[in-house]
Scaffold this motif. Structure first.
Motif, PDB file in Angstrom:
ATOM      1  N   ALA A 320       0.815  -1.111  -0.001  1.00  8.37           N
ATOM      2  CA  ALA A 320       0.011  -0.163  -0.021  1.00  8.37           C
ATOM      3  C   ALA A 320       0.923   1.181  -0.293  1.00  8.37           C
ATOM      4  CB  ALA A 320      -0.710  -0.007   1.255  1.00  8.37           C
ATOM      5  N   GLY A 321       1.996   1.290   0.775  1.00 14.10           N
ATOM      6  CA  GLY A 321       2.902   2.274   0.922  1.00 14.10           C
ATOM      7  C   GLY A 321       3.344   2.413  -0.461  1.00 14.10           C
ATOM      8  N   GLU A 336     -10.587  -5.068   2.002  1.00 11.22           N
ATOM      9  CA  GLU A 336     -10.175  -6.294   2.587  1.00 11.22           C
ATOM     10  C   GLU A 336     -11.278  -6.513   3.815  1.00 11.22           C
ATOM     11  OE1 GLU A 336      -8.529  -8.537   5.970  1.00 11.22           O
ATOM     12  OE2 GLU A 336      -9.291  -6.617   6.142  1.00 11.22           O
ATOM     13  N   ALA A 337     -11.685  -8.005   3.940  1.00 14.10           N
ATOM     14  CA  ALA A 337     -12.876  -8.060   4.604  1.00 14.10           C
ATOM     15  C   ALA A 337     -12.833  -7.906   6.181  1.00 14.10           C
ATOM     16  CB  ALA A 337     -12.950  -9.784   4.662  1.00 14.10           C
ATOM     17  N   GLY A 338     -11.654  -7.873   6.744  1.00 15.84           N
ATOM     18  CA  GLY A 338     -11.563  -7.450   8.095  1.00 15.84           C
ATOM     19  C   GLY A 338     -11.922  -6.315   8.398  1.00 15.84           C
ATOM     20  N   LEU A 339     -11.410  -5.188   7.424  1.00 20.46           N
ATOM     21  CA  LEU A 339     -11.844  -3.577   7.680  1.00 20.46           C
ATOM     22  C   LEU A 339     -13.462  -3.700   7.791  1.00 20.46           C
ATOM     23  CD1 LEU A 339      -9.055  -2.370   5.187  1.00 20.46           C
ATOM     24  CD2 LEU A 339      -9.025  -2.341   7.796  1.00 20.46           C
ATOM     25  N   LEU A 345      -9.900  -2.117  13.062  1.00 18.39           N
ATOM     26  CA  LEU A 345      -8.514  -2.164  12.330  1.00 18.39           C
ATOM     27  C   LEU A 345      -8.212  -1.397  11.315  1.00 18.39           C
ATOM     28  CD1 LEU A 345      -9.620  -5.834  11.041  1.00 18.39           C
ATOM     29  CD2 LEU A 345      -7.619  -5.316  12.702  1.00 18.39           C
ATOM     30  N   ARG A 346      -9.091  -0.328  11.115  1.00 20.38           N
ATOM     31  CA  ARG A 346      -8.964   0.630  10.250  1.00 20.38           C
ATOM     32  C   ARG A 346      -7.558   1.591  10.760  1.00 20.38           C
ATOM     33  NH1 ARG A 346     -14.832   2.239   7.623  1.00 20.38           N
ATOM     34  NH2 ARG A 346     -15.369   0.071   7.368  1.00 20.38           N
ATOM     35  N   PRO A 347      -7.600   2.039  11.711  1.00 16.14           N
ATOM     36  CA  PRO A 347      -6.295   3.075  12.505  1.00 16.14           C
ATOM     37  C   PRO A 347      -5.367   2.229  12.246  1.00 16.14           C
ATOM     38  CG  PRO A 347      -8.188   2.592  14.130  1.00 16.14           C
ATOM     39  CD  PRO A 347      -8.683   2.290  12.920  1.00 16.14           C
ATOM     40  N   TYR A 348      -5.239   0.872  12.596  1.00 15.61           N
ATOM     41  CA  TYR A 348      -4.128  -0.052  12.533  1.00 15.61           C
ATOM     42  C   TYR A 348      -3.794  -0.147  11.237  1.00 15.61           C
ATOM     43  CZ  TYR A 348      -1.083  -4.219  12.880  1.00 15.61           C
ATOM     44  OH  TYR A 348      -0.121  -4.964  13.019  1.00 15.61           O
ATOM     45  N   LEU A 349      -4.156  -0.064  10.146  1.00 12.90           N
ATOM     46  CA  LEU A 349      -4.073  -0.087   8.913  1.00 12.90           C
ATOM     47  C   LEU A 349      -3.247   1.239   8.495  1.00 12.90           C
ATOM     48  CD1 LEU A 349      -3.585  -1.165   5.746  1.00 12.90           C
ATOM     49  CD2 LEU A 349      -6.061  -0.240   5.413  1.00 12.90           C
ATOM     50  N   ALA A 350      -3.730   2.302   8.806  1.00 11.05           N
ATOM     51  CA  ALA A 350      -3.279   3.776   8.568  1.00 11.05           C
ATOM     52  C   ALA A 350      -1.791   3.681   9.376  1.00 11.05           C
ATOM     53  CB  ALA A 350      -4.174   4.749   9.197  1.00 11.05           C
ATOM     54  N   GLU A 351      -1.991   3.184  10.450  1.00 15.27           N
ATOM     55  CA  GLU A 351      -0.463   3.201  11.232  1.00 15.27           C
ATOM     56  C   GLU A 351       0.389   2.624  10.528  1.00 15.27           C
ATOM     57  OE1 GLU A 351       1.006   1.247  15.406  1.00 15.27           O
ATOM     58  OE2 GLU A 351      -0.853   1.872  15.285  1.00 15.27           O
ATOM     59  N   GLN A 352       0.237   1.276  10.065  1.00 14.77           N
ATOM     60  CA  GLN A 352       1.173   0.580   9.388  1.00 14.77           C
ATOM     61  C   GLN A 352       1.619   1.184   8.129  1.00 14.77           C
ATOM     62  OE1 GLN A 352       2.691  -2.601  10.625  1.00 14.77           O
ATOM     63  NE2 GLN A 352       1.727  -1.565  12.422  1.00 14.77           N
ATOM     64  N   VAL A 353       0.596   1.576   7.385  1.00 13.71           N
ATOM     65  CA  VAL A 353       0.858   2.151   6.142  1.00 13.71           C
ATOM     66  C   VAL A 353       1.785   3.402   6.197  1.00 13.71           C
ATOM     67  CG1 VAL A 353       0.259   3.571   4.130  1.00 13.71           C
ATOM     68  CG2 VAL A 353      -0.884   1.517   4.790  1.00 13.71           C
ATOM     69  N   LEU A 363      -5.098   9.421   3.545  1.00 11.68           N
ATOM     70  CA  LEU A 363      -5.177   9.260   2.311  1.00 11.68           C
ATOM     71  C   LEU A 363      -6.007   7.649   2.226  1.00 11.68           C
ATOM     72  CD1 LEU A 363      -2.491  11.101   0.083  1.00 11.68           C
ATOM     73  CD2 LEU A 363      -4.759  11.908   0.741  1.00 11.68           C
ATOM     74  N   VAL A 364      -5.586   6.884   3.029  1.00  9.89           N
ATOM     75  CA  VAL A 364      -5.891   5.472   3.028  1.00  9.89           C
ATOM     76  C   VAL A 364      -7.290   5.239   3.604  1.00  9.89           C
ATOM     77  CG1 VAL A 364      -5.333   3.212   3.703  1.00  9.89           C
ATOM     78  CG2 VAL A 364      -3.650   5.000   3.125  1.00  9.89           C
ATOM     79  N   THR A 365      -8.282   4.682   2.859  1.00  9.53           N
ATOM     80  CA  THR A 365      -9.577   4.286   3.352  1.00  9.53           C
ATOM     81  C   THR A 365     -10.200   3.034   3.119  1.00  9.53           C
ATOM     82  OG1 THR A 365     -11.707   5.276   3.276  1.00  9.53           O
ATOM     83  CG2 THR A 365     -10.782   5.446   1.243  1.00  9.53           C
ATOM     84  N   ALA A 366     -10.930   2.557   4.012  1.00  7.19           N
ATOM     85  CA  ALA A 366     -11.521   1.142   3.604  1.00  7.19           C
ATOM     86  C   ALA A 366     -12.729   1.374   2.508  1.00  7.19           C
ATOM     87  CB  ALA A 366     -12.357   0.574   4.778  1.00  7.19           C
ATOM     88  N   THR A 367     -12.991   0.276   1.575  1.00 10.99           N
ATOM     89  CA  THR A 367     -14.027   0.553   0.521  1.00 10.99           C
ATOM     90  C   THR A 367     -15.292   0.906   1.310  1.00 10.99           C
ATOM     91  OG1 THR A 367     -15.311  -0.838  -1.133  1.00 10.99           O
ATOM     92  CG2 THR A 367     -14.839  -1.818   1.168  1.00 10.99           C
ATOM     93  N   ALA A 368     -16.090   1.629   0.547  1.00  8.68           N
ATOM     94  CA  ALA A 368     -17.440   2.154   0.961  1.00  8.68           C
ATOM     95  C   ALA A 368     -18.506   1.164   0.963  1.00  8.68           C
ATOM     96  CB  ALA A 368     -17.665   3.386  -0.173  1.00  8.68           C
TER      97      ALA A 368
END
Length: 405
Positions: A320-321, A336-339, A345-353, A363-368
């Motif tokens: 993603a990065g 991604e299904a977990g999101l 899990l969403r802030p965790y993804l942003a932190e990892q990216v 700029l990173v978001t889960a699907t609508a």
């Protein structure tokens, strides 16, 4: 018959040159509607006469409708009646071919799921296409009565040549050079749109989701297949033979998961739904390696299940990065299904990216589209075609409306 407020001043606008003035009018109302004709003219740059002509055409096709006047005191002069997307007449049909399931779906013209059903996917490509051909008439008979069916979308992962309507290669399914469009168009008598699910989702996000006010978007899909789609200038990039976005075989340091390509440590193999389900079973979290059971646990807040999804997102974050830094989009959408079932899990993804990119994490978001993501992907190609070239329905309408009766 078996029978489709002022807009924002930033982001994507409906250009009259994209699919003609009628398409520009339809997309303007989708993005900002309900809109008066004068507001449509401001959004598109079209003259009042052109707006009136296109509005009449689109209303006649059942794509737009005129709403009653808004409440409030009467004003002098001819009232400005708002226009909105007409969702009463048309539906898009779609099929998503996944590793465990075949998903059948119907969407209205605003991208909302009207119906969906699914069957276990069994057999080789010929068997799967035979199942789809046999199941579609009953599905439409049960679910689409009273509506016209605008077309059939068929999406899956892997390398899909959308121009030829073929699945060139899908490793997890073992498919090679499968003529999906030819087989299903002959059987259904519907226009058939074949594409990868990542590109279909990018189209859907541009129309109805996170990209509706953007022109530069990247879609990252994570499931049993991992792939990406890139939109620039409001259009999805396909590349030569529709191979743009193939990121599933990026190397994951330290991973020894075997991949269908013959190597080990590919991103797709390391983070696949099947891989997570197998790990969950080995940990005793689920009685069998069933991804749906693991997803239910995560949705219920089970911490051990959520940790497995965190590990998956940690492995996805470098890809993603990379996409963010190389392509510099306005938004990166992660499907991604977990999101979808565990918002924690969403802030965790942003932190990892953020650890792998110089781009802003917002700029990173889960699907609508949440848990409906596969149903939306299945129908997106049909709806995108309607919004780009609505007047083609004038010539296709009678045969399309009768198809699959």
């Amino acid at each position: 018959m078996l029978s489709l407020v002022a807009p924002p001043t930033h982001g994507r606008t409906a250009s009259p040159t994209e699919g003609g003035g009628a398409g520009a009018v339809l997309r303007a109302v989708l993005t900002g509607g309900p809109l008066t004709r004068s507001a449509v003219g401001r959004a598109t740059g079209l003259s009042p006469a052109a707006v009136s002509r296109h509005t009449a055409d689109l209303t006649g096709l059942g794509l737009l409708r005129v709403l009653p006047p808004p409440d409030g005191p009467p004003r002098a002069g001819r009232p400005q009646l708002p226009l909105d997307i007409d969702t009463r007449h048309h539906l898009a049909c779609g099929v998503h071919i996944g590793v465990p399931w075949i998903t059948f779906a119907l969407l209205d013209l605003r991208g909302r799921v009207v119906a969906h059903e699914r069957l276990p996917r069994r057999g080789d490509a010929a068997a799967v296409l035979g199942t789809i051909r046999a199941y579609l008439p009953g599905f439409l008979g049960r679910r689409a009565t009273g509506h016209s069916v605008l077309g059939l979308g068929v999406v899956t992962g892997g390398w899909v040549d959308s121009g030829a309507g073929r699945v060139v290669a899908h490793g997890p399914l073992g498919w090679h050079d499968v003529p999906v469009r030819d087989v299903l168009a002959d059987a259904t008598r519907l226009p058939v749109h074949v594409d990868s699910h990542a590109r279909a989702l990018a189209q859907a996000e541009l129309l109805f989701g996170a990209g509706s006010t953007a022109t530069e978007l990247v879609q990252l899909f994570v499931g049993n297949v991992v792939d990406a789609a890139i939109a620039t200038g409001g259009s999805v990039l396909r590349g030569r033979r529709s191979r743009a976005g193939d990121i599933g075989h990026l190397a994951v340091p330290g991973s020894t998961e075997p991949c269908s390509c013959g190597r080990t440590g590919c991103l797709q193999a390391a983070v696949a739904d099947r891989t997570l389900a197998r790990r969950a079973h080995a940990l005793g979290l689920v009685p069998e390696p069933d991804f749906g059971l693991l997803l239910d646990l995560a949705g219920a807040g089970n911490r051990a299940a959520i940790r497995l999804f965190e590990e998956r997102l940690r492995l996805v974050a470098p890809a993603a990065g990379l996409l963010l830094d190389v392509l510099n989009p306005e938004v990166l959408v992660v499907s991604e299904a977990g999101l979808s079932v565990a918002p924690c899990l969403r802030p965790y993804l942003a932190e990892q990216v953020r650890l792998h990119s110089n781009a802003a994490p917002e700029l990173v978001t889960a699907t609508a589209f949440g848990v409906d993501v596969l149903a939306v992907a299945a129908c997106a190609g049909v709806l995108d075609s309607v919004y780009q070239r609505p007047m083609e329905l004038r010539t296709a309408g009678s045969s399309t409306a009768r198809a699959m009766r």
